[in-house]
Design an enzyme around this catalytic site. Structure first.
Site, PDB file in Angstrom:
ATOM      1  N   HIS A  72       0.876  -1.252  -0.139  1.00 22.25           N
ATOM      2  CA  HIS A  72      -0.091  -0.011  -0.147  1.00 22.25           C
ATOM      3  C   HIS A  72       0.906   1.262   0.014  1.00 22.25           C
ATOM      4  O   HIS A  72       2.000   1.347   0.771  1.00 22.25           O
ATOM      5  CB  HIS A  72      -0.829  -0.168   1.050  1.00 22.25           C
ATOM      6  CG  HIS A  72      -2.082  -0.837   1.035  1.00 22.25           C
ATOM      7  ND1 HIS A  72      -3.256  -0.814   1.644  1.00 22.25           N
ATOM      8  CD2 HIS A  72      -2.302  -2.051   0.253  1.00 22.25           C
ATOM      9  CE1 HIS A  72      -3.978  -1.801   1.262  1.00 22.25           C
ATOM     10  NE2 HIS A  72      -3.481  -2.096   0.393  1.00 22.25           N
ATOM     11  N   TYR A 201      -9.284   5.315   7.549  1.00 24.31           N
ATOM     12  CA  TYR A 201      -9.564   5.518   8.929  1.00 24.31           C
ATOM     13  C   TYR A 201     -10.477   6.816   8.844  1.00 24.31           C
ATOM     14  O   TYR A 201     -10.270   7.737   8.372  1.00 24.31           O
ATOM     15  CB  TYR A 201      -8.416   6.208   9.404  1.00 24.31           C
ATOM     16  CG  TYR A 201      -6.969   4.972   9.454  1.00 24.31           C
ATOM     17  CD1 TYR A 201      -6.332   4.634   8.663  1.00 24.31           C
ATOM     18  CD2 TYR A 201      -6.969   4.368  11.032  1.00 24.31           C
ATOM     19  CE1 TYR A 201      -5.553   3.705   8.885  1.00 24.31           C
ATOM     20  CE2 TYR A 201      -5.946   3.255  11.049  1.00 24.31           C
ATOM     21  CZ  TYR A 201      -5.409   3.092   9.959  1.00 24.31           C
ATOM     22  OH  TYR A 201      -4.295   1.999  10.378  1.00 24.31           O
ATOM     23  N   PRO A 293      -4.926  -0.573  18.776  1.00 22.77           N
ATOM     24  CA  PRO A 293      -4.356  -0.892  17.426  1.00 22.77           C
ATOM     25  C   PRO A 293      -4.727   0.178  16.511  1.00 22.77           C
ATOM     26  O   PRO A 293      -4.223   0.126  15.265  1.00 22.77           O
ATOM     27  CB  PRO A 293      -5.578  -1.972  16.894  1.00 22.77           C
ATOM     28  CG  PRO A 293      -6.637  -1.825  18.250  1.00 22.77           C
ATOM     29  CD  PRO A 293      -6.051  -1.092  19.418  1.00 22.77           C
ATOM     30  N   LYS A 297       0.943  -0.490  15.475  1.00 18.97           N
ATOM     31  CA  LYS A 297       2.232  -0.730  15.786  1.00 18.97           C
ATOM     32  C   LYS A 297       2.473  -1.945  16.555  1.00 18.97           C
ATOM     33  O   LYS A 297       3.842  -2.410  16.759  1.00 18.97           O
ATOM     34  CB  LYS A 297       2.579   0.575  16.552  1.00 18.97           C
ATOM     35  CG  LYS A 297       2.575   1.747  16.026  1.00 18.97           C
ATOM     36  CD  LYS A 297       3.947   1.830  15.154  1.00 18.97           C
ATOM     37  CE  LYS A 297       3.809   2.692  13.944  1.00 18.97           C
ATOM     38  NZ  LYS A 297       3.699   2.070  12.720  1.00 18.97           N
ATOM     39  N   TYR A 385       3.594   6.080  10.830  1.00 23.89           N
ATOM     40  CA  TYR A 385       2.866   5.000  10.522  1.00 23.89           C
ATOM     41  C   TYR A 385       3.742   4.167   9.772  1.00 23.89           C
ATOM     42  O   TYR A 385       3.758   2.806   9.927  1.00 23.89           O
ATOM     43  CB  TYR A 385       1.799   5.512   9.492  1.00 23.89           C
ATOM     44  CG  TYR A 385       0.721   4.383   9.158  1.00 23.89           C
ATOM     45  CD1 TYR A 385      -0.496   4.396  10.022  1.00 23.89           C
ATOM     46  CD2 TYR A 385       0.759   3.659   8.210  1.00 23.89           C
ATOM     47  CE1 TYR A 385      -1.328   3.524   9.734  1.00 23.89           C
ATOM     48  CE2 TYR A 385      -0.284   2.668   8.176  1.00 23.89           C
ATOM     49  CZ  TYR A 385      -1.261   2.652   8.831  1.00 23.89           C
ATOM     50  OH  TYR A 385      -2.243   2.023   8.601  1.00 23.89           O
TER      51      TYR A 385
HETATM   52  P1  RFL Z   1       1.121 -12.718  21.006  1.00 17.91           P
HETATM   53  O1  RFL Z   1       0.943 -12.635  19.527  1.00 17.91           O
HETATM   54  O2  RFL Z   1       0.283 -12.464  22.056  1.00 17.91           O
HETATM   55  O3  RFL Z   1       2.003 -13.873  21.487  1.00 17.91           O
HETATM   56  C1  RFL Z   1       2.189 -14.316  22.862  1.00 17.91           C
HETATM   57  C2  RFL Z   1       2.178 -15.937  22.651  1.00 17.91           C
HETATM   58  O4  RFL Z   1       2.600 -16.386  24.043  1.00 17.91           O
HETATM   59  C3  RFL Z   1       1.732 -17.577  24.238  1.00 17.91           C
HETATM   60  N1  RFL Z   1       1.803 -17.519  25.844  1.00 17.91           N
HETATM   61  C4  RFL Z   1       2.381 -18.502  26.385  1.00 17.91           C
HETATM   62  N2  RFL Z   1       3.123 -19.532  26.037  1.00 17.91           N
HETATM   63  C5  RFL Z   1       3.900 -20.464  27.241  1.00 17.91           C
HETATM   64  N3  RFL Z   1       3.487 -20.204  28.352  1.00 17.91           N
HETATM   65  C6  RFL Z   1       2.817 -19.262  28.686  1.00 17.91           C
HETATM   66  N4  RFL Z   1       2.431 -19.114  30.183  1.00 17.91           N
HETATM   67  C7  RFL Z   1       2.207 -18.327  27.849  1.00 17.91           C
HETATM   68  N5  RFL Z   1       1.367 -17.241  28.041  1.00 17.91           N
HETATM   69  C8  RFL Z   1       1.280 -16.872  26.640  1.00 17.91           C
HETATM   70  C9  RFL Z   1       0.434 -17.268  23.706  1.00 17.91           C
HETATM   71  O5  RFL Z   1      -0.506 -18.310  23.584  1.00 17.91           O
HETATM   72  C10 RFL Z   1       1.097 -16.720  22.432  1.00 17.91           C
HETATM   73  O6  RFL Z   1       1.084 -17.573  21.350  1.00 17.91           O
HETATM   74  O7  RFL Z   1       2.564 -11.507  21.342  1.00 17.91           O
HETATM   75  P2  RFL Z   1       3.727 -11.011  20.342  1.00 17.91           P
HETATM   76  O8  RFL Z   1       4.226 -12.466  19.961  1.00 17.91           O
HETATM   77  O9  RFL Z   1       4.422 -10.185  21.293  1.00 17.91           O
HETATM   78  O10 RFL Z   1       2.979 -10.326  19.170  1.00 17.91           O
HETATM   79  C11 RFL Z   1       2.394  -9.101  19.451  1.00 17.91           C
HETATM   80  C12 RFL Z   1       1.164  -9.081  18.749  1.00 17.91           C
HETATM   81  O11 RFL Z   1       0.406  -9.846  18.581  1.00 17.91           O
HETATM   82  C13 RFL Z   1       0.218  -7.732  18.850  1.00 17.91           C
HETATM   83  O12 RFL Z   1       1.146  -6.752  19.094  1.00 17.91           O
HETATM   84  C14 RFL Z   1      -0.448  -7.216  17.562  1.00 17.91           C
HETATM   85  O13 RFL Z   1      -1.369  -8.391  17.213  1.00 17.91           O
HETATM   86  C15 RFL Z   1      -1.277  -5.766  17.771  1.00 17.91           C
HETATM   87  N6  RFL Z   1      -2.216  -5.461  16.474  1.00 17.91           N
HETATM   88  C16 RFL Z   1      -1.612  -4.939  15.440  1.00 17.91           C
HETATM   89  N7  RFL Z   1      -0.074  -4.731  15.436  1.00 17.91           N
HETATM   90  C17 RFL Z   1       0.296  -4.335  14.301  1.00 17.91           C
HETATM   91  O14 RFL Z   1       1.587  -4.021  14.228  1.00 17.91           O
HETATM   92  N8  RFL Z   1      -0.606  -3.870  13.193  1.00 17.91           N
HETATM   93  C18 RFL Z   1      -1.709  -3.885  13.194  1.00 17.91           C
HETATM   94  O15 RFL Z   1      -2.333  -3.899  12.226  1.00 17.91           O
HETATM   95  C19 RFL Z   1      -2.468  -4.601  14.238  1.00 17.91           C
HETATM   96  N9  RFL Z   1      -3.839  -4.758  14.540  1.00 17.91           N
HETATM   97  C20 RFL Z   1      -3.497  -5.706  16.614  1.00 17.91           C
HETATM   98  C21 RFL Z   1      -4.192  -5.411  15.331  1.00 17.91           C
HETATM   99  C22 RFL Z   1      -4.131  -6.318  17.748  1.00 17.91           C
HETATM  100  C23 RFL Z   1      -5.369  -6.671  17.781  1.00 17.91           C
HETATM  101  N10 RFL Z   1      -6.126  -7.088  18.908  1.00 17.91           N
HETATM  102  C24 RFL Z   1      -6.786  -8.522  18.692  1.00 17.91           C
HETATM  103  C25 RFL Z   1      -5.405  -6.668  20.167  1.00 17.91           C
HETATM  104  C26 RFL Z   1      -5.671  -5.539  15.570  1.00 17.91           C
HETATM  105  C27 RFL Z   1      -6.094  -6.127  16.656  1.00 17.91           C
HETATM  106  C28 RFL Z   1      -7.757  -6.083  16.821  1.00 17.91           C
HETATM  107  C1  PHB Z   2      -5.755  -4.711  10.548  1.00 21.07           C
HETATM  108  O1  PHB Z   2      -5.488  -5.079   9.392  1.00 21.07           O
HETATM  109  O2  PHB Z   2      -6.543  -5.601  11.186  1.00 21.07           O
HETATM  110  C2  PHB Z   2      -5.585  -3.518  11.104  1.00 21.07           C
HETATM  111  C3  PHB Z   2      -4.946  -2.665  10.275  1.00 21.07           C
HETATM  112  C4  PHB Z   2      -4.530  -1.202  10.669  1.00 21.07           C
HETATM  113  C5  PHB Z   2      -4.658  -0.891  11.943  1.00 21.07           C
HETATM  114  C6  PHB Z   2      -5.176  -1.820  12.923  1.00 21.07           C
HETATM  115  C7  PHB Z   2      -5.787  -3.279  12.458  1.00 21.07           C
HETATM  116  O3  PHB Z   2      -4.540   0.359  12.338  1.00 21.07           O
END
Ligand code: RFL
Ligand code: PHB
Length: 392
Positions: A72, A201, A293, A297, A385
């Site tokens: 993008h 957005y 989110p 980041k 961003y």
């Molecule tokens: P995770 O992905 O939560 O992975 C942690 C892992 O640890 C396991 N775990 C354990 N394993 C063994 N023993 C234990 N005691 C444990 N406790 C936990 C878990 O099962 C899991 O597999 O953390 P990690 O690796 O630090 O990754 C971080 C990302 O997942 C998170 O920051 C992003 O998803 C945030 N986020 C977004 N980030 C972006 O950079 N771009 C995005 O577009 C974006 N969109 C989002 C998001 C997060 C969202 N939610 C659901 C909070 C959109 C949403 C809706």
């Molecule tokens: C997503 O695609 O899930 C997404 C993209 C941008 C954001 C948050 C979530 O700021």
């Protein structure tokens, strides 16, 4: 069991760290509490900074990302029923972002690790980290109903926002900072081609909405909803009507509707745990910091943490120097706080306050207007961003 680096958590942070260490010749073991199927379908992020894509390429985990990722060139801001395009390459000297789902990154890294190593144990739940100050820390974990111990030189907690690794930091050394937002996101995954080429957005009186995507045939959309919202109160028809109302503009544009495959509500908070290292124990990714989110980041920060950490372990392995590992917390926290500020500003600029404060509303509009009329304001948003440079 014994290893050099014990990694708790097989999310993107833990898996990428393992891959980077493996390629640097440092041995490690990953403990993941969930099943492979669960870890691979958990719906989360979608927007990758250039640095995140580069990191996956450098470690040979980007074949599918290169084939299927959507590049993008910018985003669209919508407010006052108008649309405004931000051109990232023009504003940043050539930077772009890539849409590729976190679920797919986890699948790609998991497949590589199971094929090439190092060991990755599913259903292995860490229950405690012991002796983090010593040079022989231990991870206690439960696997197939038995309690076991992993002896390590170093432990890295990549165990997400509800992890246990941070609990091994003594209260006297930990500082935590938190901000809870007065709204949540209702997110849907829909089997319908996106109604846009780039992410939208949208800020309106009814609240924020985001149009994202997963592929040319799958859309990902979010709606600002009150905290404690029950998804049961949001039948599909209501979700689509509300999305259509929030994206409405004066002019020609239509939101395509389709079957909704999943629907969930996520609360929003900012959280930072300082320092990110205590003795031989490190924290990386969501285990150390959470951002709302809106700025996309979270995953990108997790990746930059483990890139710094992997370079530190590689330097230790090659030269015996701990200099980079000793600066890990300081180096990462600078970037973490910049991402925390950016995510906070984006969130506050785009969401309607539940109390409907009219002063706040006008300031939000003034901020958005400034971005559309001032190239330097737009460039500041685009730089954050698309991702600030790695602190190395
Ligand atoms: P995770 O992905 O939560 O992975 C942690 C892992 O640890 C396991 N775990 C354990 N394993 C063994 N023993 C234990 N005691 C444990 N406790 C936990 C878990 O099962 C899991 O597999 O953390 P990690 O690796 O630090 O990754 C971080 C990302 O997942 C998170 O920051 C992003 O998803 C945030 N986020 C977004 N980030 C972006 O950079 N771009 C995005 O577009 C974006 N969109 C989002 C998001 C997060 C969202 N939610 C659901 C909070 C959109 C949403 C809706
Ligand atoms: C997503 O695609 O899930 C997404 C993209 C941008 C954001 C948050 C979530 O700021």
């Amino acid at each position: 069991m014994r290893t050099t680096v014990g990694i708790i958590g097989g999310g993107p942070a833990g898996l990428l760290l393992a891959r980077l260490l493996h390629r640097a010749g440092v041995d490690c073991v990953v403990l993941e509490s969930r099943t492979r199927a669960y870890a691979e379908q958990r719906q989360r992020a979608g927007m990758l900074e250039q640095g995140t894509v580069d990191a996956l390429r450098e470690c040979g985990a980007a074949d599918r990302l290169d084939a299927e990722g959507l590049i993008h060139q910018g985003i669209e801001l919508r407010f006052d029923r108008e649309r405004h395009h931000l051109d990232f390459p023009a504003l940043t000297g050539g930077r772009t972002v890539t849409i590729y789902a976190q679920t797919e990154i986890v699948k790609d890294l998991t497949a590589l690790q199971l094929a090439e190593g190092p060991p990755l144990l599913f259903g292995a739940e860490a229950i405690g980290v012991e002796k983090p100050e010593s040079d022989a820390p231990l991870v206690r974990f439960v696997h197939e109903g038995r309690e076991e111990t992993l002896s390590c030189d170093y432990v890295v907690g990549c165990d997400g926002s509800h992890g246990i690794a941070s609990q091994a930091f003594p209260a006297a050394v930990s500082r935590t900072y938190e901000h809870v937002y007065p709204y949540s996101w209702l997110g849907i995954l829909a089997d319908v081609p996106p109604s846009c080429e780039e992410l939208i957005y949208a800020r309106g009186d009814r609240g924020f909405a985001l149009h994202s995507m997963r592929s040319p045939s799958v859309s990902r959309l979010y709606l600002q909803v009150p905290n404690d919202t029950d998804v049961q109160d949001w039948p599909d028809e209501r979700v689509w009507d509300e999305l259509a109302a929030r994206f409405a503009i004066d002019g020609d544009w239509r939101l395509e509707r389709g079957p909704i495959a999943s629907k969930s509500v996520t609360s929003m908070r900012s959280y930072v745990h300082e320092p990110m290292r205590h003795g031989q124990l490190f924290l990386a990714g969501d285990a150390a910091h959470i951002v709302p989110p809106t700025g996309a980041k979270g995953l990108n920060l997790a990746v930059s943490d483990v890139r710094v950490l992997a370079r530190g372990f590689a330097a230790l392995h090659r030269t015996g120097s701990t200099e980079l590992l000793d600066r890990y917390s300081e180096l990462c926290l600078e970037r973490v706080w910049q991402a925390t500020r950016f995510s906070y500003d984006m969130t506050r600029m785009l969401h309607a306050r539940p109390d409907g404060d009219p002063f706040d509303h006008r300031v939000q509009l003034a901020r958005l207007r400034r971005i559309t009329v001032s190239p330097s304001a737009a460039a500041e948003l685009a730089a954050n961003y698309t991702g600030l440079p790695l602190p190395l």
